[in-house]
Design a protein around this motif. Structure first.
Motif, PDB file in Angstrom:
ATOM      1  N   PRO A 312       0.794  -1.249   0.208  1.00  0.00           N
ATOM      2  CA  PRO A 312      -0.095  -0.124   0.111  1.00  0.00           C
ATOM      3  C   PRO A 312       0.804   1.368   0.038  1.00  0.00           C
ATOM      4  O   PRO A 312       0.292   2.431  -0.380  1.00  0.00           O
ATOM      5  CB  PRO A 312      -0.642  -0.104   1.411  1.00  0.00           C
ATOM      6  CG  PRO A 312       0.034  -0.836   2.239  1.00  0.00           C
ATOM      7  CD  PRO A 312       0.829  -2.058   1.234  1.00  0.00           C
ATOM      8  N   SER A 314       3.582   1.819  -2.056  1.00  0.00           N
ATOM      9  CA  SER A 314       4.318   2.202  -3.258  1.00  0.00           C
ATOM     10  C   SER A 314       3.925   3.680  -3.717  1.00  0.00           C
ATOM     11  O   SER A 314       2.717   3.543  -3.783  1.00  0.00           O
ATOM     12  CB  SER A 314       4.430   1.035  -4.058  1.00  0.00           C
ATOM     13  OG  SER A 314       2.953   0.857  -4.731  1.00  0.00           O
ATOM     14  N   THR A 315       4.737   4.251  -4.254  1.00  0.00           N
ATOM     15  CA  THR A 315       4.218   5.721  -4.806  1.00  0.00           C
ATOM     16  C   THR A 315       4.274   5.748  -6.118  1.00  0.00           C
ATOM     17  O   THR A 315       3.492   6.560  -6.672  1.00  0.00           O
ATOM     18  CB  THR A 315       5.003   6.977  -3.977  1.00  0.00           C
ATOM     19  OG1 THR A 315       6.182   6.702  -4.064  1.00  0.00           O
ATOM     20  CG2 THR A 315       4.416   7.036  -2.546  1.00  0.00           C
ATOM     21  N   ASN A 316       5.104   5.184  -6.538  1.00  0.00           N
ATOM     22  CA  ASN A 316       5.273   5.174  -8.109  1.00  0.00           C
ATOM     23  C   ASN A 316       4.757   3.821  -8.904  1.00  0.00           C
ATOM     24  O   ASN A 316       5.415   2.896  -8.847  1.00  0.00           O
ATOM     25  CB  ASN A 316       6.764   5.321  -8.644  1.00  0.00           C
ATOM     26  CG  ASN A 316       7.051   6.837  -8.244  1.00  0.00           C
ATOM     27  OD1 ASN A 316       6.436   7.983  -8.485  1.00  0.00           O
ATOM     28  ND2 ASN A 316       8.378   7.100  -7.578  1.00  0.00           N
ATOM     29  N   ASP A 317       3.720   4.121  -9.711  1.00  0.00           N
ATOM     30  CA  ASP A 317       2.842   3.029 -10.306  1.00  0.00           C
ATOM     31  C   ASP A 317       3.769   2.827 -11.872  1.00  0.00           C
ATOM     32  O   ASP A 317       3.584   1.883 -12.474  1.00  0.00           O
ATOM     33  CB  ASP A 317       1.583   3.018 -10.233  1.00  0.00           C
ATOM     34  CG  ASP A 317       1.075   2.933  -8.846  1.00  0.00           C
ATOM     35  OD1 ASP A 317       0.602   4.085  -8.619  1.00  0.00           O
ATOM     36  OD2 ASP A 317       1.292   2.080  -8.396  1.00  0.00           O
ATOM     37  N   LEU A 318       4.026   4.164 -12.271  1.00  0.00           N
ATOM     38  CA  LEU A 318       4.586   4.079 -13.574  1.00  0.00           C
ATOM     39  C   LEU A 318       5.909   4.222 -13.834  1.00  0.00           C
ATOM     40  O   LEU A 318       6.650   5.039 -13.064  1.00  0.00           O
ATOM     41  CB  LEU A 318       3.574   5.277 -14.496  1.00  0.00           C
ATOM     42  CG  LEU A 318       2.144   4.976 -14.742  1.00  0.00           C
ATOM     43  CD1 LEU A 318       1.675   6.225 -15.272  1.00  0.00           C
ATOM     44  CD2 LEU A 318       2.168   3.770 -15.808  1.00  0.00           C
TER      45      LEU A 318
ATOM     46  N   PRO B 135       5.411  13.727  -3.733  1.00  0.00           N
ATOM     47  CA  PRO B 135       5.710  12.501  -4.124  1.00  0.00           C
ATOM     48  C   PRO B 135       4.884  11.782  -4.841  1.00  0.00           C
ATOM     49  O   PRO B 135       5.062  10.736  -5.499  1.00  0.00           O
ATOM     50  CB  PRO B 135       5.726  11.632  -2.502  1.00  0.00           C
ATOM     51  CG  PRO B 135       5.781  12.944  -1.880  1.00  0.00           C
ATOM     52  CD  PRO B 135       5.202  14.021  -2.525  1.00  0.00           C
ATOM     53  N   ASN B 138       4.049  11.462 -10.508  1.00  0.00           N
ATOM     54  CA  ASN B 138       3.998  10.450 -11.303  1.00  0.00           C
ATOM     55  C   ASN B 138       3.020   9.387 -11.440  1.00  0.00           C
ATOM     56  O   ASN B 138       2.684   8.466 -11.902  1.00  0.00           O
ATOM     57  CB  ASN B 138       5.247   9.737 -11.674  1.00  0.00           C
ATOM     58  CG  ASN B 138       6.158  10.738 -12.100  1.00  0.00           C
ATOM     59  OD1 ASN B 138       5.962  11.509 -12.863  1.00  0.00           O
ATOM     60  ND2 ASN B 138       7.511  10.633 -11.589  1.00  0.00           N
ATOM     61  N   ARG B 139       1.937   9.549 -10.203  1.00  0.00           N
ATOM     62  CA  ARG B 139       0.957   8.686 -10.058  1.00  0.00           C
ATOM     63  C   ARG B 139      -0.208   8.796 -10.905  1.00  0.00           C
ATOM     64  O   ARG B 139      -0.604  10.046 -11.184  1.00  0.00           O
ATOM     65  CB  ARG B 139       0.516   8.732  -8.447  1.00  0.00           C
ATOM     66  CG  ARG B 139      -0.436   7.439  -8.252  1.00  0.00           C
ATOM     67  CD  ARG B 139      -0.530   7.377  -6.706  1.00  0.00           C
ATOM     68  NE  ARG B 139       0.307   6.661  -5.973  1.00  0.00           N
ATOM     69  CZ  ARG B 139      -0.164   5.893  -4.813  1.00  0.00           C
ATOM     70  NH1 ARG B 139      -1.447   6.061  -4.524  1.00  0.00           N
ATOM     71  NH2 ARG B 139       0.640   5.168  -4.194  1.00  0.00           N
TER      72      ARG B 139
END
Lengths: 318, 262
Positions: A312, A314-318, B135, B138-139
């Motif tokens: 839960p 993790s901030t960068n999905d791409l 932060p 890029n989400r």
């Protein structure tokens, strides 16, 4: 091997169309690529704006526009055809708007009323003026991409460029690409948040009508190749496939082009193998790409979730 | 209620009437908003709070009246006005990331055929930082919580670098941390001399948050400094005889310094 399915000859299906038979299948494959790419780029915006049905509507309702343009100008030239399609396409959207705003009829029903009526008017006109109009419902509904290599060639400065409808389609793809680049941010903000767009002086109604105008042009250029019914698949399948893979609009555009290339290639291959309609084979090919992507992504998700619990934080999905 | 002599009021509304399907939602609204205040719009459901904001932004047709922003029509000064729509008004499944959304706030300044520059990206990054969302730049926006979505919208409004802001229920359905973060940002903006007009639905916090209140129920019931307007009598005129609201009001008024959580 079952005799209902022709034998699969690797050389004949995979190699010959792109070598010894290139003169024939090169044009067909290229036309398929141009049609699917143009439709797919415009289709991305239809999908984003939840207007996939509008593709259906416009692809049918340009028929009366074509017939009237034909009767008016007496030719099946590019410009009368574009003018007829434009007028018919924009009329359809205005008509749908008017029905849905001024009556209690909801938008989906309004779409159903407007496009089928316009298509029927087109059919009426073609049957009334069947002597003068060299257009029949069959050709409009199904098209025939196999005729592309038989068309007269366009020459520029003595050099043959390509068959008429292919050159036209290439021009349309170029214009679509340039318009998307030029109006990228207007299209984006008007599709995402029309309130903000309007507050910034970008009129979402103009964006909507502009998109419908381009859609009409794309559809009418694709007619001869794939017809009014299959063009809907070309509009929706590439973007739908792209939306499975990425969540960025710019990446969707790129994936649509790859999907177009695969559809055209699979279409030609299927036709050579099974001796079937190429337009239909391209759509089946495109749908197969969609199905494979879907399956692979479902499988990857399955692996992902079964191997480790989702994090839960993790901030960068791409 | 006078603006400074040489500067037009951030917002002036005269005789504004808006109707949906021939049923008036706002009727003869007159209003002049002073600069540099954090202003709350409160009123019962269907009082026309969102409608007022949308009409000011030119998003709804008006049956009568006019709206002036800094003495001009909105079309003449679009970059001076920022907007935060209701969170549910957009599709959060849209294929863009947080940065893309915040950059949209810059579009009004870019004009045709121009892409956001490095400067625009830096502004956007700074705005995201102010709402503590950097932060997440890029989400993908579909992977945000409600509170995060609201902060992204706020960052987008900040990126507009406007002088007058309209915000439609920015506190609706957000967590306490987000609510606190938003209030901080709104106060910072106010302290920079910006004018903020915020639709709000919670009475106890309305008293705490806003410098002035606009009590609205189809027309302006009262408008003025919170201390003067937030009275049992005025609220009763606004909300009518709704007992639950009135008892709520009574408890808020009784509690003195606000701080009542419902």
């Amino acid at each position: 091997m079952n005799e209902l399915i022709p034998a699969f000859d690797w050389h004949q299906v995979m190699v010959a169309p792109w070598t010894e038979d290139l003169e024939l299948f090169g044009w067909i494959g290229l036309m398929g690529l141009l049609v699917t790419a143009s439709c797919g780029l415009v289709g991305n915006y239809l999908i984003l704006r939840r207007m996939a049905l509008m593709g259906d509507a416009v692809s049918h309702s340009v028929l009366p526009g074509l017939v009237i343009a034909f009767l008016w100008s007496g030719s099946r030239g590019t410009w009368p055809m574009f003018a007829g399609a434009l007028v018919a396409g924009v009329t359809t959207t205005l008509l749908i708007d008017a029905i849905h705003r001024r009556t209690r009829v909801k938008q989906d029903a309004a779409i159903g009323i407007a496009f089928s009526t316009l298509f029927a008017i087109g059919m009426l006109l073609t049957s009334i003026y069947s002597q003068q109009v060299d257009l029949d419902a069959e050709c409009v509904l199904y098209g025939e991409i196999a005729f592309v290599p038989l068309e007269p060639m366009v020459t520029l400065g003595g050099v043959e460029i390509g068959p008429v409808s292919l050159v036209r389609m290439a021009g349309v793809l170029l214009v679509v690409g340039l318009l998307i680049i030029a109006f990228y941010k207007e299209l984006l903000v008007a599709s995402f948040d029309d309130g903000l767009a309007r507050a910034m002086g970008i009129n979402p109604a103009w964006v909507h009508h502009g998109l419908m105008a381009i859609l009409s042009i794309v559809v009418v250029s694709a007619f001869e190749a794939v017809g009014a019914i299959l063009v809907i698949a070309m509009l929706i399948l590439p973007g739908a496939t792209a939306s499975l893979i990425t969540r960025r609009l710019s990446h969707m555009h790129a994936i649509v082009l790859v999907h177009a290339l695969l559809s055209a290639w699979l279409g030609v291959s299927l036709e050579v193998w099974l001796d079937c309609s190429i337009g239909a084979a391209m759509v089946v090919g495109g749908a197969a790409v969609f199905a494979v992507v879907w399956a692979v992504i479902a499988w990857l998700n399955h692996l992902h979730t079964s191997q480790r619990p989702p994090s839960p934080t993790s901030t960068n999905d791409l | 209620m006078s603006g400074t002599e040489n500067q037009a009021a951030p917002l002036e509304i005269h005789d504004l009437t808006v109707a949906y399907h021939k049923k008036p939602v706002l009727w003869g609204v007159d209003l002049e908003v002073p600069a540099g205040q954090l202003i709350g719009i409160i009123g019962p459901n269907g009082a026309g709070k969102s409608t007022l904001i949308k009409a000011c932004m030119g998003l709804l047709p008006m049956q009568s009246g006019w709206v002036k922003v800094f003495g001009q029509s909105l079309k003449e000064v679009p970059t001076r006005v920022g907007y935060v729509p209701q969170r549910e008004s957009v599709d959060w499944d849209f294929p863009v990331n947080v940065m893309d959304v915040v950059l949209m706030g810059r579009y009004g300044r870019l004009g045709l055929f121009r892409r956001p520059s490095k400067v625009d990206r830096n502004v956007a990054r700074d705005c995201l930082d102010r709402v503590k969302m950097l932060p997440y730049a890029n989400r993908q926006i579909s992977n945000l919580s409600g509170g995060q979505q609201q902060r992204v919208f706020l960052a987008r409004a900040l990126a507009q670098q406007a002088d007058l802001y309209f915000m439609d229920e920015p506190f609706a359905g957000v967590d306490a941390a987000t609510e606190a973060a938003i209030v901080t940002v709104l106060r910072e903006l106010r302290n920079q001399g910006k004018t903020l007009i915020v639709v709000h639905h919670d009475l106890p916090t309305a008293k705490q948050y806003f410098d002035s209140l606009l009590l609205l129920n189809m027309n302006v019931v009262a408008f003025g400094p919170t201390a003067e307007v937030f009275t049992a009598e005025q609220l009763q005129r606004t909300y009518g005889g709704r007992l639950t609201i009135l008892s709520e009001v009574a408890s808020v008024l009784g509690a003195g310094n606000g701080g009542v959580n419902l």
